[in-house]
Design a protein around this motif. Structure first.
Motif, PDB file in Angstrom:
ATOM      1  N   LEU A  55       0.807  -1.138   0.214  1.00 28.14           N
ATOM      2  CA  LEU A  55       0.105  -0.027  -0.040  1.00 28.14           C
ATOM      3  C   LEU A  55       0.667   1.145  -0.104  1.00 28.14           C
ATOM      4  O   LEU A  55       0.591   2.306  -0.809  1.00 28.14           O
ATOM      5  N   ILE A  56       1.860   1.157   0.797  1.00 23.30           N
ATOM      6  CA  ILE A  56       2.878   2.570   0.789  1.00 23.30           C
ATOM      7  C   ILE A  56       3.593   2.567  -0.462  1.00 23.30           C
ATOM      8  O   ILE A  56       3.425   3.814  -0.914  1.00 23.30           O
ATOM      9  N   GLU A  57       3.974   1.481  -0.906  1.00 22.84           N
ATOM     10  CA  GLU A  57       4.701   1.553  -2.360  1.00 22.84           C
ATOM     11  C   GLU A  57       3.556   2.316  -3.329  1.00 22.84           C
ATOM     12  O   GLU A  57       4.056   3.079  -4.141  1.00 22.84           O
ATOM     13  N   GLU A  58       2.407   1.826  -3.119  1.00 25.82           N
ATOM     14  CA  GLU A  58       1.481   2.506  -4.358  1.00 25.82           C
ATOM     15  C   GLU A  58       1.001   3.906  -4.223  1.00 25.82           C
ATOM     16  O   GLU A  58       0.808   4.551  -5.114  1.00 25.82           O
ATOM     17  N   GLU A  67       1.672   7.051  -6.486  1.00 23.48           N
ATOM     18  CA  GLU A  67       0.708   8.017  -6.911  1.00 23.48           C
ATOM     19  C   GLU A  67       1.079   9.205  -6.679  1.00 23.48           C
ATOM     20  O   GLU A  67       0.672  10.069  -7.345  1.00 23.48           O
ATOM     21  N   VAL A  68       1.697   9.629  -5.301  1.00 21.45           N
ATOM     22  CA  VAL A  68       2.286  10.756  -5.012  1.00 21.45           C
ATOM     23  C   VAL A  68       3.133  11.557  -5.991  1.00 21.45           C
ATOM     24  O   VAL A  68       2.848  12.677  -6.345  1.00 21.45           O
ATOM     25  N   ARG A  69       4.022  10.563  -6.334  1.00 19.14           N
ATOM     26  CA  ARG A  69       5.073  11.157  -7.233  1.00 19.14           C
ATOM     27  C   ARG A  69       4.210  11.573  -8.787  1.00 19.14           C
ATOM     28  O   ARG A  69       4.451  12.783  -9.234  1.00 19.14           O
ATOM     29  N   PRO A  95      -7.888  11.090   0.183  1.00 19.36           N
ATOM     30  CA  PRO A  95      -8.931  10.478  -0.912  1.00 19.36           C
ATOM     31  C   PRO A  95      -8.002   9.527  -1.576  1.00 19.36           C
ATOM     32  O   PRO A  95      -8.688   8.562  -1.948  1.00 19.36           O
ATOM     33  N   ILE A  96      -6.619   9.643  -1.919  1.00 17.07           N
ATOM     34  CA  ILE A  96      -5.861   8.552  -2.549  1.00 17.07           C
ATOM     35  C   ILE A  96      -5.712   7.387  -1.532  1.00 17.07           C
ATOM     36  O   ILE A  96      -5.972   6.495  -2.297  1.00 17.07           O
ATOM     37  N   LEU A  97      -5.587   7.680  -0.366  1.00 18.26           N
ATOM     38  CA  LEU A  97      -5.486   6.578   0.565  1.00 18.26           C
ATOM     39  C   LEU A  97      -6.803   5.542   0.641  1.00 18.26           C
ATOM     40  O   LEU A  97      -6.733   4.463   0.311  1.00 18.26           O
ATOM     41  N   SER A  98      -8.089   6.149   0.457  1.00 21.40           N
ATOM     42  CA  SER A  98      -9.373   5.644   0.390  1.00 21.40           C
ATOM     43  C   SER A  98      -9.404   4.622  -0.712  1.00 21.40           C
ATOM     44  O   SER A  98      -9.826   3.655  -0.946  1.00 21.40           O
ATOM     45  N   GLU A  99      -8.915   5.428  -1.928  1.00 22.74           N
ATOM     46  CA  GLU A  99      -9.121   4.939  -3.390  1.00 22.74           C
ATOM     47  C   GLU A  99      -8.097   3.506  -3.485  1.00 22.74           C
ATOM     48  O   GLU A  99      -8.893   2.666  -3.778  1.00 22.74           O
ATOM     49  N   LYS A 100      -6.951   3.526  -2.665  1.00 18.49           N
ATOM     50  CA  LYS A 100      -5.933   2.569  -2.606  1.00 18.49           C
ATOM     51  C   LYS A 100      -6.564   1.381  -1.757  1.00 18.49           C
ATOM     52  O   LYS A 100      -6.363   0.387  -2.201  1.00 18.49           O
ATOM     53  N   LEU A 101      -7.300   1.846  -0.679  1.00 14.51           N
ATOM     54  CA  LEU A 101      -7.926   0.809   0.202  1.00 14.51           C
ATOM     55  C   LEU A 101      -8.836  -0.050  -0.553  1.00 14.51           C
ATOM     56  O   LEU A 101      -8.948  -1.166  -0.424  1.00 14.51           O
TER      57      LEU A 101
END
Ligand code: GDP
Length: 300
Positions: free
Chosen positions: A53-56, A60-62, A74-80
């Motif tokens: 998850l952290i890698e993803e 995404e942040v990059r 919102p990105i964290l929600s999306e990834k989860l």
């Protein structure tokens, strides 16, 4: 949201910590990722899954060139949701007509009897004719406890004496179900998962008896796990594979834990979907799992 009340403990712990982290660090840097990692591991998401998850998130942040921590949620929600969704199919695979048979397995105390009671209630509400089979002839009190649920919900229980052969109970139950024109037979089994060889022998015997009468049954084999036992639940689940015929997981007591991240760990580390979750002790406290609603309930 169907999960909102039941997930309040996880939500309080998780969202508060993530919110606090965002406010405190403001920028997304190495320390930010490290602390986020700790929060996720603390919520029982599972180390492997957290790493992934952290890698993803980093990627995404990059990609989106984000620097502000506040933009991460919102990105964290999306990834989860993404992690939970992979090949998600939480519906029960039951025949359109004829007798459907569901087997429940799980160690003592995880909430197996309660889950069967709730499931019976659920099907009854859908207008189905339901019958219960008291196949846990091993644990003292298991049969009586199932009968209490049967009375509460208004469905019959097929039983024999304590200590009798579970396969014989199943034989009786399948016959009774056919005779009475039952739609769904819910079968309890003994909770001896510690030894896989014994478990397989007992299950195979039950399968043989059931299949002699209903060739494609059992249609579902659901493993009941207690969310409050965290990584232990995951270890229990790993005893199972396709050979045991497992088709889904019921994760109970999500309302009693602040570590609801275990749903994500289970989804990621096992090839079997979480189909239902238990969110309380009452008959209505069983919900079919839905990853979007689950994640939204966490951030609501
Ligand atoms: P079994 O030994 O696996 O059949 O477990 P039981 O069905 O007897 O459940 C053990 C205890 O867990 C009981 O006190 C239940 O009321 C409780 N329980 C079961 N499911 C849930 C749930 O989803 N939430 C909560 N809070 N308690 C539950």
């Amino acid at each position: 949201n169907i999960f909102k009340d039941g997930l309040s403990k996880t939500r309080d712990a998780f969202v508060e910590k993530v919110g606090d982290l965002i406010l405190r660090r403001k920028k997304i840097d190495e320390e930010f990722y490290e602390e986020l990692e700790e929060i996720l591991i603390g919520a029982d998401v599972g180390v492997n899954t957290v790493m992934k998850l952290i890698e993803e998130l980093r990627a995404e942040v990059r990609k989106r060139k984000i620097e502000e921590a506040s933009e991460l949620q919102p990105i964290l929600s999306e990834k989860l949701v993404g992690l939970l969704k992979s090949e998600e199919d939480t519906s029960l695979k039951l025949p359109e007509s004829g007798l459907a048979i569901i087997l429940f397995i799980g160690v003592n105390g995880v909430g197996k009897t309660t889950t069967i009671g709730k499931m019976a209630h659920r099907f009854k509400q859908q207008g189905k004719k339901v019958l219960l089979a008291a196949g846990d002839t091993f644990r003292a009190g298991a049969i009586e406890q199932l009968e209490v649920w049967g009375q509460r919900v208004g469905v019959d229980v097929i039983r024999q004496q304590s200590g009798s052969d579970p396969a014989a109970v199943m034989f009786d139950a399948v016959h009774a179900a056919k005779q009475r024109g039952v739609d769904i037979l819910l079968c309890d089994t003994a909770g001896r998962l510690q030894n896989k060889v014994n478990l397989m022998e007992e299950l195979n015997k039950i399968y043989r008896v059931i299949r002699r009468e209903v060739p494609d049954a059992p249609h579902e084999v659901l493993l009941v796990l207690d969310a409050t036992t965290g990584q232990n639940a995951l270890q229990q689940a790993k005893l199972f594979d396709e050979k045991t015929g497992l088709t889904g997981i019921v994760l109970t007591k999500l309302d009693s834990t602040a570590k609801g991240g275990i749903v994500i760990a289970i989804r990621q580390e096992l090839g079997v979907p979480v189909k239902f979750v238990g969110l309380g002790e009452k008959m209505d406290d069983l919900q079919q799992f839905d990853s979007e609603q689950f994640v939204h309930a966490l951030f609501a």
